[in-house]
Write a protein that holds these residues in place. Structure first.
Motif, mmCIF file in Angstrom:
data_model
loop_
_atom_site.group_PDB
_atom_site.id
_atom_site.type_symbol
_atom_site.label_atom_id
_atom_site.label_comp_id
_atom_site.label_asym_id
_atom_site.label_seq_id
_atom_site.Cartn_x
_atom_site.Cartn_y
_atom_site.Cartn_z
ATOM 1 N N PRO A 28 0.814 -1.224 0.000
ATOM 2 C CA PRO A 28 0.000 0.000 0.000
ATOM 3 C C PRO A 28 0.846 1.272 0.000
ATOM 4 N N PHE A 29 0.244 2.379 -0.347
ATOM 5 C CA PHE A 29 0.810 3.725 -0.268
ATOM 6 C C PHE A 29 1.875 4.040 -1.312
ATOM 7 N N PHE A 30 2.164 3.143 -2.223
ATOM 8 C CA PHE A 30 3.157 3.399 -3.256
ATOM 9 C C PHE A 30 2.554 3.119 -4.618
ATOM 10 N N SER A 31 2.896 3.938 -5.594
ATOM 11 C CA SER A 31 2.379 3.724 -6.942
ATOM 12 C C SER A 31 3.187 2.641 -7.648
ATOM 13 N N ASN A 32 2.589 2.036 -8.653
ATOM 14 C CA ASN A 32 3.289 1.015 -9.437
ATOM 15 C C ASN A 32 4.511 1.599 -10.143
ATOM 16 N N GLU A 33 4.404 2.831 -10.606
ATOM 17 C CA GLU A 33 5.533 3.452 -11.310
ATOM 18 C C GLU A 33 6.733 3.598 -10.377
ATOM 19 N N PHE A 34 6.478 4.012 -9.119
ATOM 20 C CA PHE A 34 7.571 4.152 -8.166
ATOM 21 C C PHE A 34 8.209 2.806 -7.866
ATOM 22 N N LEU A 35 7.393 1.794 -7.629
ATOM 23 C CA LEU A 35 7.923 0.481 -7.274
ATOM 24 C C LEU A 35 8.677 -0.160 -8.435
ATOM 25 N N GLU A 36 8.205 0.054 -9.665
ATOM 26 C CA GLU A 36 8.899 -0.496 -10.826
ATOM 27 C C GLU A 36 10.218 0.221 -11.091
ATOM 28 N N SER A 37 10.360 1.454 -10.601
ATOM 29 C CA SER A 37 11.594 2.193 -10.845
ATOM 30 C C SER A 37 12.715 1.786 -9.889
ATOM 31 N N LEU A 38 12.400 1.028 -8.844
ATOM 32 C CA LEU A 38 13.414 0.622 -7.878
ATOM 33 C C LEU A 38 14.330 -0.436 -8.485
#
Length: 63
Positions: A28-38
């Motif tokens: 929760p609380f994180f967008s897919n774009e942010f998580l995929e950029s890690l």
């Protein structure tokens, strides 16, 4: 003809985009774009902590 279709589907393998979508929906609380950029190094502490948790639970159940 049917064998050629089966081979092409087999070569396709796992749809990683779909796997990532379902995995990221659990965080929760994180967008897919942010998580995929890690990168891998950003995920390493999480991987180590999950492995440590599993080892702790296994050691507790074994005792």
């Amino acid at each position: 003809m049917l064998k050629d279709q089966n081979k092409s589907q087999h070569k396709a393998g796992v749809n990683w985009k779909k796997v990532r979508h379902y995995f990221f929906c659990c965080i929760p609380f994180f967008s897919n774009e942010f998580l995929e950029s890690l990168t891998f190094w950003d995920w390493l502490p999480l991987i180590i902590s999950i492995a440590s948790l599993i080892a702790s639970i296994a050691a507790y159940c074994k005792h």
